[in-house]
Design an enzyme around this catalytic site. Structure first.
Site, PDB file in Angstrom:
ATOM      1  N   SER A 209      19.009  14.786 -33.457  1.00 16.23           N
ATOM      2  CA  SER A 209      19.949  16.109 -33.746  1.00 16.23           C
ATOM      3  C   SER A 209      21.582  15.591 -34.978  1.00 16.23           C
ATOM      4  CB  SER A 209      20.761  16.390 -32.365  1.00 16.23           C
ATOM      5  OG  SER A 209      21.710  17.578 -32.504  1.00 16.23           O
ATOM      6  N   ASP A 355      14.889  26.393 -32.353  1.00 18.60           N
ATOM      7  CA  ASP A 355      16.005  25.930 -32.815  1.00 18.60           C
ATOM      8  C   ASP A 355      16.959  26.815 -33.513  1.00 18.60           C
ATOM      9  OD1 ASP A 355      17.946  24.227 -33.037  1.00 18.60           O
ATOM     10  OD2 ASP A 355      16.757  22.616 -33.849  1.00 18.60           O
ATOM     11  N   HIS A 389      16.142  23.464 -29.798  1.00 20.58           N
ATOM     12  CA  HIS A 389      16.639  22.141 -29.621  1.00 20.58           C
ATOM     13  C   HIS A 389      16.755  21.054 -28.712  1.00 20.58           C
ATOM     14  CE1 HIS A 389      18.910  19.558 -32.523  1.00 20.58           C
ATOM     15  NE2 HIS A 389      20.073  19.443 -31.661  1.00 20.58           N
TER      16      HIS A 389
END
EC number: 3.1.1.-
Length: 468
Positions: A209, A355, A389
């Site tokens: 991330s 995601d 995610h």
């Protein structure tokens, strides 16, 4: 629910339960305890003349205790290094701190840099502050649960260095600055005599991330900025690679707090975007000031579904994405477009197709662009409908570990560009069995067990006259 998922949530549940039980000590409330640990720490202030130091030069050091989930101290040696690094552009001197985790019986020819995601605009959320014993999990849950994976890496016998890659101005999203900080953290770790790493030690890196965004810049800048480092592989997932596209996508959604933190972080160091802070409305000033004192989850909760990039929060906000100056500034943070900034070591990228925090297409486009420019890329798509995610960040950890092991062991890479598609890494039985043992191991680590390569492994290698 699969056994490994149960273990993950059991581990996290244990952390939260223990912390929840410790939030009152002798009648002192948690916020009062937190306030006591928020004092100014002189360690972060460099000595006079520091600007003339070389990038990666250690300016100060100290031995620390670390407790990754804010519960018990880890059974390792740990040090914090204040080092000189570079800001957005070459020649722009700044500093940062890295926390170096040294397991027992460690390999002196391997160092792994872990770019934990802070995704915040607050100095209190830096890994060096959150890993150091005495801080509470409620301040930055993101760093706390990511650090559980660090014990798995330490059991490999690798020295792990964890930089404050956002730097002293908490410049979340300022890619080149973060990349410099990561590379110089590795330099500082290798330069630190007390650990005794070899100058040609193999280096790997991992980030997910916001940490992947920073690591992607480190990979891109390695060849031009720190070519002497013997980097053998980078692993990154859920990667933001186009800042303007991501801000446009995430603003006004449940992840709007990311837009606040990123625009605040970038505009604090980039003169081309300073006008954003100069033109804040009264409400915008309140929101940005709150962001300066909020770690990721608190920021997300408070700013969810607000449209920060609008005239409500700063003058010119509603036409921000039509402003050529703003787009020029943000396009400096795109990965994969500059042919002089291409990773020279193998890269394992992974992304969930579904995601909804970081769009899959932008990461895939960067992977293909890097491949076309000669990079060695494996871009793995997690295609299962249940993979998002957060789940991809957890489920990918065994794949990351295998990649890092292979790179340290010199395993042949194979085809230059690889694009495997898997439904769900949860179904990989090889990963499942290994992860079961690893998460049990992590629970024991949190209870204070000594961490490092097991002594019987060390003795067996010595008996065979192998290098430990």
């Amino acid at each position: 629910m699969f056994p490994r998922q149960i273990l993950v949530f059991a581990a996290l549940g244990l952390c939260f339960a223990l912390v929840a039980g410790a939030t009152q000590v002798s009648g002192v409330r948690r916020w009062e305890l937190r306030r006591r640990f928020s004092f100014e720490d002189s360690f972060y202030h460099p000595p006079s003349g520091w600007e003339s130091a070389s990038p990666g030069e250690v300016l100060a050091s100290r031995k620390v205790d670390v407790s990754p989930a804010s519960i018990f101290n880890l059974g390792i040696n740990a040090y914090q290094l204040l080092y000189r690094t570079t800001g957005l552009t070459d020649g722009e001197a700044t500093t940062s701190v890295t926390t170096v985790l040294v397991p027992y019986n460690y390999d002196k020819d391997k160092v792994m840099v872990s770019a934990l995601y802070e995704d915040s605009f607050s100095s209190e959320c830096a890994p060096s502050k959150q890993l150091k014993s005495g801080h509470f999990i409620s301040q930055n849950v993101a760093v706390a649960y990511q650090s559980l994976f660090l014990t798995t890496l330490l059991h490999e016998g690798w020295v792990v260095t964890v930089p404050d890659h956002e730097g002293p101005q908490n410049a979340f999203g300022a890619g080149p600055l973060e990349g410099h900080a990561i590379l110089d953290a590795v330099r500082a770790t290798i330069n630190y005599d007390r650990i005794g790493l070899g100058s040609n030690a193999k280096v790997t890196g991992y980030g997910y991330s916001g940490g992947a965004m920073a690591l992607g810049w480190a990979a891109s800048l390695h060849k031009s900025y720190a070519s002497e480092l013997n980097v053998v592989g980078w692993a990154m997932g859920g990667t933001v690679t186009r800042m303007a596209d991501w801000l446009r996508y995430i603003d006004g959604t449940g992840g709007a707090g990311f837009a606040v933190a990123a625009l605040g972080g970038i505009s604090s160091v980039d003169n081309d975007l300073q006008w954003v802070q100069d033109n804040l409305t009264p409400l915008g000033k309140i929101v940005l000031e709150k962001s300066k004192h909020s770690c990721m989850y608190k920021n997300l909760l408070e700013e969810a579904y607000k449209r920060f990039i609008s005239d409500t929060y700063f003058q010119g906000g509603s036409t921000f994405f039509e402003n050529s100056g703003a787009m020029y500034a943000l396009n400096k943070y795109n990965l994969g477009e500059d042919g002089s900034k291409v990773p020279s070591a193998p890269v394992f990228m992974f992304h969930a197709r579904n995601d909804i925090v970081v769009p899959y297409a932008m990461a895939q486009a960067t992977a293909r662009s890097w491949c076309q420019q000669g990079a060695q890329i494996r871009f793995t798509t997690y295609a299962g409908v249940e993979m998002g995610h957060t789940s991809a960040g957890i489920a990918s950890l065994p794949d990351v570990l295998h990649f890092l092991r292979d790179r340290f062991n010199g395993k042949q890479w194979g085809e230059t560009c690889q694009y495997p598609v898997v439904l769900d890494p949860w179904f990989n039985l090889f990963n499942l069995g290994e992860s079961y043992a690893e998460f049990v191991q992590q629970l024991l680590d949190l209870l204070g067990r000594r961490i490092g390569k097991d002594d019987h492994i060390l003795m067996a290698k010595l008996k065979k006259q192998e290098v430990p």
